[in-house]
Design an enzyme around this catalytic site. Sequence first.
Site, PDB file in Angstrom:
ATOM      1  N   ASP A 499      43.138  44.632  41.480  1.00 29.22           N
ATOM      2  CA  ASP A 499      44.441  44.680  42.134  1.00 29.22           C
ATOM      3  C   ASP A 499      44.249  44.251  43.579  1.00 29.22           C
ATOM      4  O   ASP A 499      43.168  44.409  44.155  1.00 29.22           O
ATOM      5  CB  ASP A 499      45.025  46.100  42.114  1.00 29.22           C
ATOM      6  N   ARG A 626      57.538  43.604  35.404  1.00 34.97           N
ATOM      7  CA  ARG A 626      57.625  44.682  36.399  1.00 34.97           C
ATOM      8  C   ARG A 626      58.157  44.225  37.753  1.00 34.97           C
ATOM      9  O   ARG A 626      57.488  44.336  38.767  1.00 34.97           O
ATOM     10  CB  ARG A 626      56.267  45.355  36.592  1.00 34.97           C
TER      11      ARG A 626
END
Length: 806
Positions: A499, A626
């Site tokens: 991430d 998302r």
Amino acid sequence: MTTFQTPPPRGGRLARLRHVAAIGVFSALAALSFGQTYQAESATISNGVVATNHTGYTGTGFVDSTNAIGAFVEFTVTSSAAASATVTIRYANGTTTNRPSSVLVNGTSVNSALAFNATTNWDTWANQTQAVTLNAGSNTFRLTATTANGCANLDKIDVAITATAPAITTQPASQSVNAGSSVTFSVAASGTAPLTYQWKLGGTAISGATSASYTIASAQSANAGSYTVTVTNAAGSATSNAATLIVNAGSTAPSITTQPASQTVNVGSSATFSVVASGTAPLTYQWKLGGTNISGATSASYTIASAQSANAGSYTVTVTNSVGSVTSSAATLTVNTGGGSNTKYNLSGFATVGTGCTGGGIVAVGNAAYAQVTTPLQLATAIVSFNKGTGIKVIEIMNNLDLGWNEIGSAVQTLSSTPFTAHATALLHPRLITTGVSKMDIKGSAGGLTIFSANGSTIKHCTFNLKGTHNIIIRNLKFDEMWEWDESSKGNYDKNDWDFIDLSNGSAATNVWIDHCTFTKAYDGIVDFKASTQNVTLSWCKYVGDDGATNSNSFVRQQIVALEANKSSHAFYNFLRTNGFSTEDIITIQQGHDKTHLMGSNSLDSGNATLSATFHHQWFSNMWDRCVPRLRAGNVHNYNLYVDDSGVLAAKRLRDTRAAAMTTANQNTLNNTYSFNPPINGSISTEAGAILVEKSIYSDCLWPLRNNQTDITDPTYTGKIKATDSIYVFHNTDGSVVNVRGNSTDSGNPMGPFQAPIIAFSWNGFTSLPYTYTPEDPGVLQSSVISGAGAGALTWTKDNWLKTSY
């Protein structure tokens, strides 16, 4: 008048001293080369003299110290690079008693009692050795007597540097240019200096090409080929990967590769518009405001030194050569005139709740708490200071930083309490295999830190991991190059866990503001929230995916080129390539980022109940999933989101077209074995989470609102979600357009949710939002977000990045 005294004789050694020196400090600086000798008589001496009354010394004398604790001799040693070294000390000790000395290097003890044992008599010399670590530049090496007998007689030291062989840290990049254009290949390498370079074309050395970069002023067809560079030092050599030069023959009309960007500045601030164009040289430029030529604005960039209201407007540039011309898209300059004009950039949302979020506060440049960093080591050192609570409050990133594990260097890897660790090992992307990936822990328990760049600098190959900390601000940074093709989990991207930013990965992080950042394409999430994360705001951020549609050397293209070279070894990729998908198809479909924000890494985790975040003025372009987030429990407030999924919708339709041409068996394999189908989800609330969307735009998103993504028959996995006064636009394949503004609860509103039975919206733990905010009308939202979101969108004084209100 200065008075000099001779120290008391030791065993008669000073009886015949002809040159009496002052008891005090003497200094000299010697230059370092491998195996260099440093004479003691040229060193810094305290409580001792230079003597010649014993034989066998080298140089012009030796140092005879006073019989006293604390007498010392200090040598100044320089090194061209940080390195390990062995110091050999030549001494004499004519007594039967060990005369130990402590050893300090750069003021730090490395040996509390180095032995200097007896040498039969004062005319007999012996050697003692000590291993040390030297910094690049000047170093001090001090021997200090630890007993009342003082130091042994010291003649000299010899310093032998342990050289480190070269290693390539940045490979030269392949390039394609037109004939007559200039082209430069560059390499970056680590290793003990001096480093020498030799560039080669097709394996043959290029005469005179002996620098870290090699430039061809006017490339011709004879210059095309494969270039490498060999970097050499005393310890060995390393040869770079091959970089290919393609020289395109003939003249080509100009084309714009990087458009000028819209920007917002305060009155009196500077504003610069830039364009990047290709085509046969020479290229000429003419900038225009509102279609009218600007006198003298004839370069690839145009700067307004002090922007005023009259400078506001629409800017274009026309690029011309002998073949033709092209005009850029318009870039809008907005000039704020002061007062409350920048209030939309105020910190708002959940980050203001509880202890609030002020970061490091307003700290002046030059203050000890303000660190300006240009290297990975400077960044690591500043983070260590924050983590230990020893003073750093503001970190300004001055330039782009490549922070992969193989790029940061051993000085960072071995730094005491270094915040860096190696992240999951890259498997397929050639760039990441070279650079490695790092994780940087930001974990100061006292909290209070601002990390920002005034110029929108880029961070590559590194996860910022916030844990066990609070009151953190991250602003105006671009995060890039953290993605590779996923063979391991067949397109589910469940292996590497890369991430760009992780929150609470280890222990809770709270009251965090991430503002005006740009995110490209990551392997896993953009910003992921682990359980117990709370009071976070993300504002004015831009999500761009990959630019392979216009960039011939994009990060996705680099990966596809590498896979294509050996596609039979990669089952997932090979399946696509042998079933109707071209490389351009795969690149087009793979442009968008997949999983943007996950809040709650584990399903039904009790710690998810405290999750809370605000997302506002976020610009999502070409996102698979998302937008934003996927929420497991907790509370999320979205307002003024601009979601543009037109690119990923076209990619999905391309994918479906290719799938329709497959056999039934291969369609089943594509749909059930491999994950290569953009879901195009918007905001997803699950497991009793609450998401409120206000005054936002969702364009070409298949599922703007979802309330279940696990089991629609089990209400345990259903969340609460609704949208108010929001715009939904969808372009059908027949050319018709759905364009609706209203509430998701309106009868027939196409925003959803449509998965599980709707649970009436309510907040978890409170009845109304615990903060105030001022959303913009969604009718003007698109232009506002496009001009103001992302790293580098704002040009203003750097102290503004330390503020939370304007």
